[in-house]
Scaffold this active site. Structure first.
Site, mmCIF file in Angstrom:
data_model
loop_
_atom_site.group_PDB
_atom_site.id
_atom_site.type_symbol
_atom_site.label_atom_id
_atom_site.label_comp_id
_atom_site.label_asym_id
_atom_site.label_seq_id
_atom_site.Cartn_x
_atom_site.Cartn_y
_atom_site.Cartn_z
ATOM 1 N N THR A 50 0.832 -1.210 0.000
ATOM 2 C CA THR A 50 0.000 0.000 0.000
ATOM 3 C C THR A 50 0.862 1.254 0.000
ATOM 4 O O THR A 50 0.584 2.213 -0.721
ATOM 5 C CB THR A 50 -0.969 -0.002 1.195
ATOM 6 O OG1 THR A 50 -1.799 -1.169 1.104
ATOM 7 C CG2 THR A 50 -1.843 1.242 1.211
ATOM 8 N N CYS A 51 1.917 1.242 0.782
ATOM 9 C CA CYS A 51 2.809 2.405 0.852
ATOM 10 C C CYS A 51 3.443 2.676 -0.509
ATOM 11 O O CYS A 51 3.490 3.811 -0.975
ATOM 12 C CB CYS A 51 3.900 2.172 1.890
ATOM 13 S SG CYS A 51 3.273 1.744 3.523
#
Length: 167
Positions: A50-51
Site C-alpha cells: 500500500t505504501c
C-alpha cells in the site's frame, strides 16, 4: 501516549537519510519546519504494497499542488533504517525533490507522535500507523490518522483538501 492531534505542537526529533554521496545526514524536525508549512506522511515500512503502490505515488502526483499552496516540505517517514529508505526512494524516478524520504529506524520519532503500531505478531516489530499531517509553524493543523491497516484518510487527496481549507 495519545496520538498527535490537531492544534498540538509537533515534537522535535531527529530523522535520518543518506545523501547522494552516501553520507548519513540528520534532519532536525523543528529546525526544518519552524516558520514553514509542511506535510508529513508516515508509512509502516518501505517496499510495503500500500505504501509503495498508493501512498507515495499519490504524494508524488499531488506534491506540485501542495507546493503551489505554500508547502515547503513533504516528508515521508518510514520505520526502516536509512539505507533501506534510500533504496526505496530510488524506485521513484519521478521524484524530483517533491518528497524527502526520511528514516525512523527505531520508531523513536513515531513513538513521540504517538503513532506506533505493534506488528510483532506478524514478524515486523514496531511500525508506524499510516498518517498524513499538515503542519504550519510546528502546529498541527490537520491530523489524518488511519485505523488498523486502512488507507482512506491519509491520502494525498485528503491532505490536499485540508491544506486548501486553510486558505
Amino acid at each position: 501516549m495519545a496520538p498527535i492531534s490537531e492544534l498540538d505542537t509537533l515534537p522535535d526529533g531527529q530523522l535520518l537519510y543518506i545523501d547522494a554521496e552516501g553520507t548519513l545526514q540528520k534532519v532536525g524536525v523543528h529546525a526544518s519546519c519552524k516558520d514553514k508549512k509542511i506535510v508529513i506522511f508516515g508509512v509502516p515500512g518501505a517496499f510495503t504494497p500500500t505504501c509503495s503502490l498508493k501512498h507515495v505515488p499519490g504524494f508524488l502526483e499531488r506534491g506540485p499542488e501542495l507546493k503551489q499552496l505554500g508547502v515547503a516540505h513533504i516528508f515521508c517517514i518510514a520505520v526502516n533504517d536509512p539505507f533501506v529508505v534510500k533504496e526505496w526512494a530510488k524506485t521513484y524516478e519521478a521524484n524530483r525533490g517533491t518528497i524527502q524520504f526520511l528514516a525512523d529506524g527505531s520508531a523513536i520519532y513515531t513513538k513521540a507522535l504517538g503513532l506506533e503500531f505493534d506488528l510483532t505478531d506478524k514478524g515486523l516489530g514496531m511500525r508506524s500507523r499510516r498518517y498524513a499531517l499538515f503542519v504550519d509553524n510546528l502546529v498541527v493543523k490537520k491530523a489524518n490518522i488511519e485505523e488498523g491497516g486502512k488507507f482512506e484518510v491519509s491520502t494525498a487527496d485528503e491532505i490536499l483538501k485540508a491544506v486548501m481549507s486553510c486558505f
